[in-house]
Enzyme design. Structure first.
Site, PDB file in Angstrom:
ATOM      1  N   ASN A 102       0.832  -1.206   0.000  1.00  0.00           N
ATOM      2  CA  ASN A 102       0.000   0.000   0.000  1.00  0.00           C
ATOM      3  C   ASN A 102       0.868   1.258   0.000  1.00  0.00           C
ATOM      4  O   ASN A 102       1.852   1.331   0.741  1.00  0.00           O
ATOM      5  CB  ASN A 102      -0.894   0.007   1.242  1.00  0.00           C
ATOM      6  CG  ASN A 102      -1.753  -1.246   1.335  1.00  0.00           C
ATOM      7  OD1 ASN A 102      -2.219  -1.749   0.325  1.00  0.00           O
ATOM      8  ND2 ASN A 102      -1.951  -1.755   2.539  1.00  0.00           N
ATOM      9  N   GLN A 119      -2.310   2.758   3.366  1.00  0.00           N
ATOM     10  CA  GLN A 119      -1.007   2.698   4.048  1.00  0.00           C
ATOM     11  C   GLN A 119      -1.121   3.358   5.420  1.00  0.00           C
ATOM     12  O   GLN A 119      -1.398   4.548   5.528  1.00  0.00           O
ATOM     13  CB  GLN A 119       0.082   3.403   3.220  1.00  0.00           C
ATOM     14  CG  GLN A 119       1.465   3.281   3.853  1.00  0.00           C
ATOM     15  CD  GLN A 119       2.572   3.919   3.005  1.00  0.00           C
ATOM     16  OE1 GLN A 119       2.308   4.693   2.093  1.00  0.00           O
ATOM     17  NE2 GLN A 119       3.812   3.593   3.330  1.00  0.00           N
ATOM     18  N   VAL A 120      -0.892   2.563   6.458  1.00  0.00           N
ATOM     19  CA  VAL A 120      -0.977   3.068   7.829  1.00  0.00           C
ATOM     20  C   VAL A 120       0.427   3.437   8.325  1.00  0.00           C
ATOM     21  O   VAL A 120       0.622   4.472   8.949  1.00  0.00           O
ATOM     22  CB  VAL A 120      -1.636   2.013   8.756  1.00  0.00           C
ATOM     23  CG1 VAL A 120      -1.594   2.465  10.201  1.00  0.00           C
ATOM     24  CG2 VAL A 120      -3.082   1.751   8.309  1.00  0.00           C
ATOM     25  N   HIS A 168       6.632  -1.090   2.914  1.00  0.00           N
ATOM     26  CA  HIS A 168       6.586  -2.494   3.356  1.00  0.00           C
ATOM     27  C   HIS A 168       5.768  -3.327   2.394  1.00  0.00           C
ATOM     28  O   HIS A 168       4.787  -2.865   1.833  1.00  0.00           O
ATOM     29  CB  HIS A 168       6.038  -2.615   4.782  1.00  0.00           C
ATOM     30  CG  HIS A 168       4.733  -1.917   4.999  1.00  0.00           C
ATOM     31  ND1 HIS A 168       4.651  -0.558   5.187  1.00  0.00           N
ATOM     32  CD2 HIS A 168       3.465  -2.390   5.053  1.00  0.00           C
ATOM     33  CE1 HIS A 168       3.389  -0.215   5.361  1.00  0.00           C
ATOM     34  NE2 HIS A 168       2.634  -1.308   5.265  1.00  0.00           N
TER      35      HIS A 168
END
Ligand code: AMP
Ligand code: ZN
Length: 135
Positions: free
Chosen positions: A84, A91-92, A97
């Site tokens: 993401n 994307q948090v 990653h």
């Protein structure tokens, strides 16, 4: 990078279940897995999104992702790679990653993927628009 959870994992400030590391990459178990063996592959150098990575880092990340993929296939039927970029895309953690998610028959994992019907005009206009931005 200050205040980055994954950079803190790399320095050991935050604990992680390390699976593998080399000079440029690090692999660990996702803390909230959606499947048994759900792992994250990250570069040791901080970048927010995958498009920002320098070529050597990008190569190293793909190489490690392949290595982990091959490992997963030794005891699973398949795997998904999910990646993401930016909060809008889910994307948090703002450190690149790659999610590696082992898959097995009837594992009940579903990724929602709804196809949209478009006419010919869409394909022509969209192609032209994207190519205008290509450098
Ligand atoms: P994303 O939504 O693509 O940014 O995914 C971030 C992932 O990082 C989630 O699957 C989280 O479960 C995982 N995560 C967040 N903090 C940690 C942590 N300290 N250790 C391991 N995984 C984490
Ligand atoms: Zn970071």
């Amino acid at each position: 990078m200050k205040n980055c959870i994954f950079c803190k994992i790399l320095t050991g400030e935050i604990p992680s279940e390390k699976i593998y590391e080399d000079q440029k990459t690090y692999v660990f178990l996702d803390a909230s897995p959606i499947a048994i063996g759900h792992m994250l592959v990250i570069p040791k150098k901080h970048y927010e999104t995958m498009d920002e990575m320098d070529p050597k880092t990008a190569n190293a990340v793909i190489k490690t992702t392949q290595k982990i993929g091959r490992t997963i296939l030794k005891f699973n039927k398949g795997y998904n790679v999910n990646q993401n970029n930016k909060p809008t895309a889910g994307q948090v953690v703002p450190h690149v990653h790659y999610h590696l998610i082992p898959r097995n028959n009837n594992d009940d994992l579903k990724f929602s993927w709804k196809n949209i019907k478009f006419d010919k005009k869409y394909f022509q206009e969209t192609k032209t628009k994207i190519q205008k931005f290509l450098k």
